[in-house]
Design an enzyme around this catalytic site. Structure first.
Site, PDB file in Angstrom:
ATOM      1  CD  GLU A  58     -49.574  15.244  12.980  1.00 34.07           C
ATOM      2  OE1 GLU A  58     -49.597  14.872  14.171  1.00 34.07           O
ATOM      3  OE2 GLU A  58     -48.845  14.707  12.146  1.00 34.07           O
ATOM      4  CG  ASP A  59     -47.968  14.613  17.270  1.00 29.49           C
ATOM      5  OD1 ASP A  59     -47.893  14.918  16.054  1.00 29.49           O
ATOM      6  OD2 ASP A  59     -47.452  13.574  17.723  1.00 29.49           O
TER       7      ASP A  59
ATOM      8  CG  PHE B 278     -37.345  13.681  20.217  1.00 23.82           C
ATOM      9  CD1 PHE B 278     -37.530  13.494  18.856  1.00 23.82           C
ATOM     10  CD2 PHE B 278     -38.106  12.931  21.104  1.00 23.82           C
ATOM     11  CE1 PHE B 278     -38.447  12.572  18.383  1.00 23.82           C
ATOM     12  CE2 PHE B 278     -39.027  12.010  20.636  1.00 23.82           C
ATOM     13  CZ  PHE B 278     -39.198  11.827  19.276  1.00 23.82           C
TER      14      PHE B 278
ATOM     15  CG  ASP C 108     -39.759  17.580  12.699  1.00 20.04           C
ATOM     16  OD1 ASP C 108     -39.175  18.595  13.102  1.00 20.04           O
ATOM     17  OD2 ASP C 108     -39.163  16.502  12.505  1.00 20.04           O
TER      18      ASP C 108
ATOM     19  NE  ARG D 201     -47.932   6.971  21.783  1.00 16.48           N
ATOM     20  CZ  ARG D 201     -47.611   7.498  20.612  1.00 16.48           C
ATOM     21  NH1 ARG D 201     -47.794   8.773  20.400  1.00 16.48           N
ATOM     22  NH2 ARG D 201     -47.108   6.754  19.645  1.00 16.48           N
TER      23      ARG D 201
ATOM     24  CE  LYS E 247     -39.665  19.313  17.378  1.00 15.40           C
ATOM     25  NZ  LYS E 247     -39.107  17.941  17.218  1.00 15.40           N
TER      26      LYS E 247
END
Ligand code: IMP
Ligand code: MG
Length: 172
Positions: free
Chosen positions: A96-97, A149, A100, A162, A128
């Site tokens: 995953e990037d 963000f 959160d 991106r 995070k």
């Protein structure tokens, strides 16, 4: 919008190499499938796969759609593109990037646990942790970042940024 680099190209490269070595060590002699979560993970995935040295390593992608609050994934989650490889007996590492709230990955881990994989673990570029809303801890995390963000290196804001080679904090 003000953009401030928080992870340089060199920092990202170094950390991805470390993660690749750790994963190669942990999965030695095991059949591993890396499953990238589109779209955010595409650059991380491309670098990570080249930092892992495991013969027979396989790669696939999934895509999730979440409906609900626009910028958060707290709504209903569905798989809009499923995995195509046969996972029976394989060890799955979801790539995953960002984790959160953790809701997307908690849902994914559960979905993959229902398949016949030997194991399901998580590797995220960014964790995070302070924003977590469910009980979920990534097994591998590149960087722990408290808030803000982030864009670049695959991460987007409304599909923009991106392409940036570094990760930047975006002041909206
Ligand atoms: P979660 O279900 O709240 O953990 O959602 C994680 C997903 O939200 C990630 O896969 C990203 O696509 C997106 N996301 C969360 N924070 C950011 C950010 O700072 N920048 C870009 N996308 C983010
Ligand atoms: Mg994502």
């Amino acid at each position: 919008m003000v953009r401030k680099t928080i992870l340089s190209k060199a920092q990202l490269q170094r950390r991805v190499v470390e993660l690749g070595a750790e994963i190669s060590h942990d999965y030695a002699a095991k059949p591993l499938v890396l499953i990238g979560v589109l779209n955010g993970a595409f650059i991380f995935m491309a670098d990570l796969v080249r930092a892992i040295s495991l013969p027979g390593l396989q790669v696939d992608f999934i895509r999730v759609a979440s409906y609900g609050k626009s910028s958060e994934s707290s709504g209903t989650i569905t798989l809009s593109k499923d995995v195509e490889l046969d996972l029976a007996g394989k060890h799955v590492l979801l790539v995953e990037d960002i984790v959160d709230t953790g809701r997307t990955l908690a849902w994914l881990v559960e979905a993959f646990n229902r398949k016949d994989a030997a194991s399901v673990r998580i590797c995220t570029l960014i964790n995070k942790a302070e924003r977590r809303e469910v009980d979920l801890q990534p097994d591998y995390a590149g960087f722990d970042i408290a808030e803000g963000f982030l864009v670049g290196y695959g991460l987007d804001y409304a599909e923009d940024f991106r392409y940036l080679p570094e990760v930047a904090h975006l002041e909206l």
